[in-house]
Design an enzyme around this catalytic site. Structure first.
Site, PDB file in Angstrom:
ATOM      1  CG  ASP A   1      -1.910   1.038   1.327  1.00  0.00           C
ATOM      2  OD1 ASP A   1      -2.749   1.069   0.427  1.00  0.00           O
ATOM      3  OD2 ASP A   1      -1.900   1.848   2.272  1.00  0.00           O
TER       4      ASP A   1
ATOM      5  CD  GLU B   1      -2.143   2.494  -3.653  1.00  0.00           C
ATOM      6  OE1 GLU B   1      -3.261   2.935  -3.902  1.00  0.00           O
ATOM      7  OE2 GLU B   1      -1.610   2.607  -2.533  1.00  0.00           O
TER       8      GLU B   1
HETATM    9  C1  GLC Z   1      -4.235   3.050  -0.647  1.00  0.00           C
HETATM   10  C2  GLC Z   1      -5.475   2.205  -0.547  1.00  0.00           C
HETATM   11  C3  GLC Z   1      -6.606   3.082  -0.139  1.00  0.00           C
HETATM   12  C4  GLC Z   1      -6.302   3.673   1.217  1.00  0.00           C
HETATM   13  C5  GLC Z   1      -4.968   4.408   1.204  1.00  0.00           C
HETATM   14  C6  GLC Z   1      -4.472   4.675   2.584  1.00  0.00           C
HETATM   15  O1  GLC Z   1      -4.306   4.004  -1.638  1.00  0.00           O
HETATM   16  O2  GLC Z   1      -5.694   1.551  -1.768  1.00  0.00           O
HETATM   17  O3  GLC Z   1      -7.831   2.404  -0.110  1.00  0.00           O
HETATM   18  O4  GLC Z   1      -7.301   4.577   1.605  1.00  0.00           O
HETATM   19  O5  GLC Z   1      -3.970   3.637   0.597  1.00  0.00           O
HETATM   20  O6  GLC Z   1      -4.105   3.470   3.196  1.00  0.00           O
END
Ligand code: GLC
Length: 552
Positions: free
Chosen positions: A208, A268
């Site tokens: 994440d 991500e």
């Molecule tokens: C990422 C997740 C999202 C979350 C954010 C903070 O972008 O995909 O859903 O709100 O991180 O953890």
């Protein structure tokens, strides 16, 4: 044998499960691990290679579980560790691997280490695991950073003497304090977390906010006009690469003998231009990063071609899997109704559109699905995409859960509309989302489903050969069998100047993809048979917003 540098993940199709919205086994209206376990047969029949589970860890649920209070446990509302182990085992029985979410940028303010930091005096080592600073003046936070959910990225604490004291950094909600990755306790903690889940047999990790984590140690102000996802004092820092090398070494230290084979991790990484991904693609870094190139372009053949080219110029789709949606962006079947590419603000325009153009978006999403699955490399499908679920735009304000809605005082409706529980049956409370024992009536789902949700449900779609679900199942079957699909390369077939809206490429051996982004029918390129089409293809012509898989 040690991990080889390539693995099953290079051409895998991975299904993202948002566990609270997938399937509920105990009738309380909240999805759980047992519900998912009971539906593994559906995923095996769909034809996916792995599932990625968004967080199912103990959490106050201020941000859908991305506020983790214990990284090595299962939220009792979603099950037990025995359920998790059972899930991994049953999934393996279906040849499905399991990937879990790692949330290293921040934890929950309920995490014991953050509680300890709050209880400790300024300057104590407990505080140094997070980013505490003095304000810049009376009631002025340490810098001008803004939370991704709106409002300042700093919250002031009350010290033991009852007076307002230091501020702590949270790039997301105030209930999600950012870790200080320069404190050695933090990388050590996460190495343990990674080992904990890999030892339980998971095939990989989704990382994440992989572009965040490290902050410029001087915490300078953000300059006006910086691109939303470009380099900044808290994005794409060079320190990340050594961290990811160390995680890659952990992944590679796991044996590949037998199932589940080599382990992967996918970051991500949101970016302003595909080029920003380059450092993350170092050979000894994370095996994969998400490639958002099918989400970002306007609905035009040239824009899609440019977006695909800029990703492929950096790396293969094996290292940067393709996606058309996830739990953070509006559903493709609604998003593609607009001609413009994704921006966080587009949700407001989608709500204003109401039901207008719904069919249009659905046809485009079907075409986009065939594109997604025909491109070289790996692809992710977010639960419900295979059903063509639209974004739910009518969630009442008092039912909205996303912190973005609260933090922007309702200005942004947030991301709940793509997280509404899955309809399994045409009728009934929750449309089959909750399985109940002894005919008892289940609780209403945790996010309200719209009355027409049954129309999209799994049952009727399975029986309809023209449904979204049938299209996905056929595409995944073909993809598995066709030697040209999966990892590899593509060759663009240059457009006829008469039909600039046609996007065509060939893959060897013997495969041609064609999609019509225009408003008028376009002739199909030279081909043998039509293997699969997202809409009615007749007499050599491709209708608007339609894609076809052809033999070359
Ligand atoms: C990422 C997740 C999202 C979350 C954010 C903070 O972008 O995909 O859903 O709100 O991180 O953890």
């Amino acid at each position: 044998m040690r991990n080889s540098r390539n693995g099953w993940w290079e051409d895998a199709v991975i299904y993202e499960v948002y566990p609270r919205s997938f399937a509920d086994a105990d009738g309380n209206g909240v999805g759980d691990l047992s519900g998912l376990r009971a539906r593994l047969g559906y995923l095996a029949d769909l034809g996916v290679d792995a599932i990625w589970l968004t967080p199912f860890y103990p959490s106050p649920l201020a941000d859908g579980g991305y506020d983790v209070s214990d990284y090595c446990a299962v939220d009792p509302r979603l099950g037990t560790m025995a359920d998790f182990d059972g899930l991994v085992k049953d999934a393996a029985g279906h040849q499905i691997r399991v990937i879990v979410d790692l949330v290293p940028n921040h934890c929950s303010s309920a995490h014991p280490l953050f509680r300890a930091a709050l209880a400790a005096a300024p300057g104590r080592p407990e505080r140094d695991r997070f980013i505490f600073r003095e304000g810049r003046g009376p009631d002025l936070p340490p810098n001008n950073w803004e939370s991704q959910f709106g409002g300042p990225a700093w919250t002031r604490v009350t010290e033991a003497d009852g007076r307002p004291g230091q501020w702590y950094l949270h790039l997301y909600d105030p209930s999600q304090p950012d870790w200080n990755w320069r404190n050695p306790d933090v990388p050590a903690l996460f190495e343990d977390v990674i080992g904990f889940w890999l030892d339980r047999g998971v095939a990989g990790l989704r990382v994440d906010v992989a572009h965040g984590i490290f902050k410029d140690p001087d915490l300078p102000d953000v300059q006006a006009g910086q691109p939303l996802n470009g380099p900044s004092p808290y994005r794409h820092r060079p320190e990340l690469q050594a961290l990811y090398r160390s995680w890659r070494a952990i992944l590679d230290s796991y044996p590949v003998d037998g199932f589940p084979g080599s382990r992967t991790a996918i970051g991500e990484v949101w970016y302003d231009q595909a080029d920003t991904l380059r450092p993350y693609l170092a050979p000894d870094g994370l095996p994969q990063v998400f490639n958002f190139q099918l989400i970002l372009p306007d609905w035009q053949a040239a824009a899609f071609r440019g977006a695909i080219d800029s990703a492929l110029a950096l790396t293969s789709g094996s290292r940067a899997p393709w996606v058309i949606g996830n739990h953070d962006v509006p559903r493709p079947a609604s998003r593609y109704r607009l001609d413009e590419g994704y921006t966080p603000e587009m949700i407001t325009r989608l709500i204003a559109l109401g039901d207008q153009n719904a069919e249009h978006g659905a046809w485009r999403a079907r075409a986009a699905a065939l594109l997604l699955l025909a491109l070289p490399g790996s692809a992710y499908i977010y639960q419900g995409e295979e059903l063509g679920l639209p974004e739910v735009t009518g969630i009442p304000d008092d039912a909205r859960q996303d912190p973005r809605f609260r933090r922007t005082h309702g200005e942004s409706p947030g991301r709940d509309g793509c997280r509404v529980p899955i309809p399994w049956d045409r009728t009934g409370t929750g449309f089959g989302f909750s399985l109940t024992r002894d005919g008892a009536s289940p609780a209403a789902p945790w996010l309200p489903q719209p009355p027409e949700w049954g129309r999209y449900s799994v049952g009727p779609q399975l029986a309809d050969e023209h449904s979204f679900l049938s299209l996905y199942r056929a595409a995944l079957r073909l993809r598995r069998d066709h030697p040209a699909l999966g990892r590899g390369t593509l060759r663009w077939l240059d457009p006829d100047p008469e039909t600039p809206d046609l996007l065509c490429f060939a893959r060897e051996p013997g495969f041609v993809f064609a999609a019509n982004f225009g408003a008028a029918p376009a002739p199909l390129p030279a081909h043998g048979e039509i293997l699969l089409a997202s809409g009615p293809v007749t007499s050599g012509s491709l209708p608007p917003d339609t894609a076809a898989w052809l033999s070359g």
